[in-house]
Enzyme design. Sequence first.
Site, PDB file in Angstrom:
ATOM      1  N   LYS A  52       0.914  -1.136  -0.068  1.00 39.60           N
ATOM      2  CA  LYS A  52      -0.107   0.002   0.048  1.00 39.60           C
ATOM      3  C   LYS A  52       0.902   1.201   0.040  1.00 39.60           C
ATOM      4  CE  LYS A  52      -3.515  -2.779   1.893  1.00 39.60           C
ATOM      5  NZ  LYS A  52      -4.132  -3.003   3.560  1.00 39.60           N
ATOM      6  N   GLN A  96      -3.936  -1.742   9.714  1.00 34.80           N
ATOM      7  CA  GLN A  96      -3.724  -2.884   9.106  1.00 34.80           C
ATOM      8  C   GLN A  96      -4.461  -4.144  10.053  1.00 34.80           C
ATOM      9  OE1 GLN A  96      -2.939  -3.797   5.975  1.00 34.80           O
ATOM     10  NE2 GLN A  96      -3.518  -5.622   6.318  1.00 34.80           N
ATOM     11  N   ASP A 119     -10.647   2.442   4.098  1.00 32.33           N
ATOM     12  CA  ASP A 119     -11.097   0.983   3.934  1.00 32.33           C
ATOM     13  C   ASP A 119     -12.529   0.811   3.851  1.00 32.33           C
ATOM     14  OD1 ASP A 119      -8.796  -0.586   3.851  1.00 32.33           O
ATOM     15  OD2 ASP A 119      -8.338  -0.517   5.978  1.00 32.33           O
TER      16      ASP A 119
END
Length: 291
Positions: A52, A96, A119
């Site tokens: 990412k 994460q 997200d």
Amino acid sequence: MQLLDGKALSDLIKSQIKEKVSQRVIDGKKQPHLAAILVGNDGGSETYVGSKIRSCEEIGYKSTLLRFEDTITEAELLDQIKKVNANSDIDGLIVQLPLPKHISVEKVIESTDPEKDVDGFHPVNIGRMVQGLPCFLPATPNGIMKILEHYKIDTAGKECVVIGRSDIVGTPVSILMSRNTNPGNATVTLCHSKTKNLKEHVLNADIIISATGKPNSVTADMVKDGAVVIDVGTTRVPDASKKNGFRLSGDVDFVNVSPKCSYITPVPGGVGPMTIASLMLNTLQAASNKD
Ligand code: NAP
């Protein structure tokens, strides 16, 4: 059988974003800025966060990686998230997963500012998604929809079976596939570990989306001829022939299933890269929302 090349599509989307970012900078607008929180030293998480951050560099975003030991307390982590929420230069925040067991994933997600929740996990974004309102769509389901759209796969009126009902993949993709949109308008069956006669359901599917993390669990005898197969699974399985000692396996027995399909995603190179492309699109959106 045609491969659904998520890697190529992701590269295309990222190159389009890169152009938009350059134009933003020329126009004097702010450079999108993504912050990623990584707790502990899980190998998979390191790899995902690393890709990412690399994607941010490729396309011209600013990025900030905030790393913490897995001994960080829940209160300390929530405090760090508060700081990111308050930092007006940061447009998007990802934490994460998985997190150490002593930290509540729910609390972490709910403490993220919904306007930075690139997200798409916050209940506000999930609720808005269900109602078809503007929101950050969860990255993996949105990546799947973008693959179906790009390859012009007809989903309207089709039988779609989703295997797996997680909050981040199975449940949201089942909602997106059933909405009155294109792609969408499918008749969706959501299967999980308590489903009886899984094979019977899957055999009926024109479109199969598998997100269980069970390698080779979708076998050729479960798939009808001409089906479209989207394999979300990415499980590390030991492989002595690989330098790092493992390879990534999808949920689908690719060798035997692919000859029966009209379209299929490979693992790796299918849904995975599209998850990152969607995250980058959401981050651009988050920055543009402030223009
Ligand atoms: P998860 O939270 O572990 O959920 C797995 C789901 O599969 C659960 O709903 C479970 O049912 C269901 N399931 C497990 N075994 C089953 C079986 N034998 N038959 C039917 N259903 C079964 O997983 P996740 O986070 O959604 O991830 C799933 C896979 O996708 C993993 O391999 C993950 O690494 C991968 N993934 C990939 C990406 C990407 O970008 N490519 C992104 C996210 C996840 P119950 O609810 O009944 O337990």
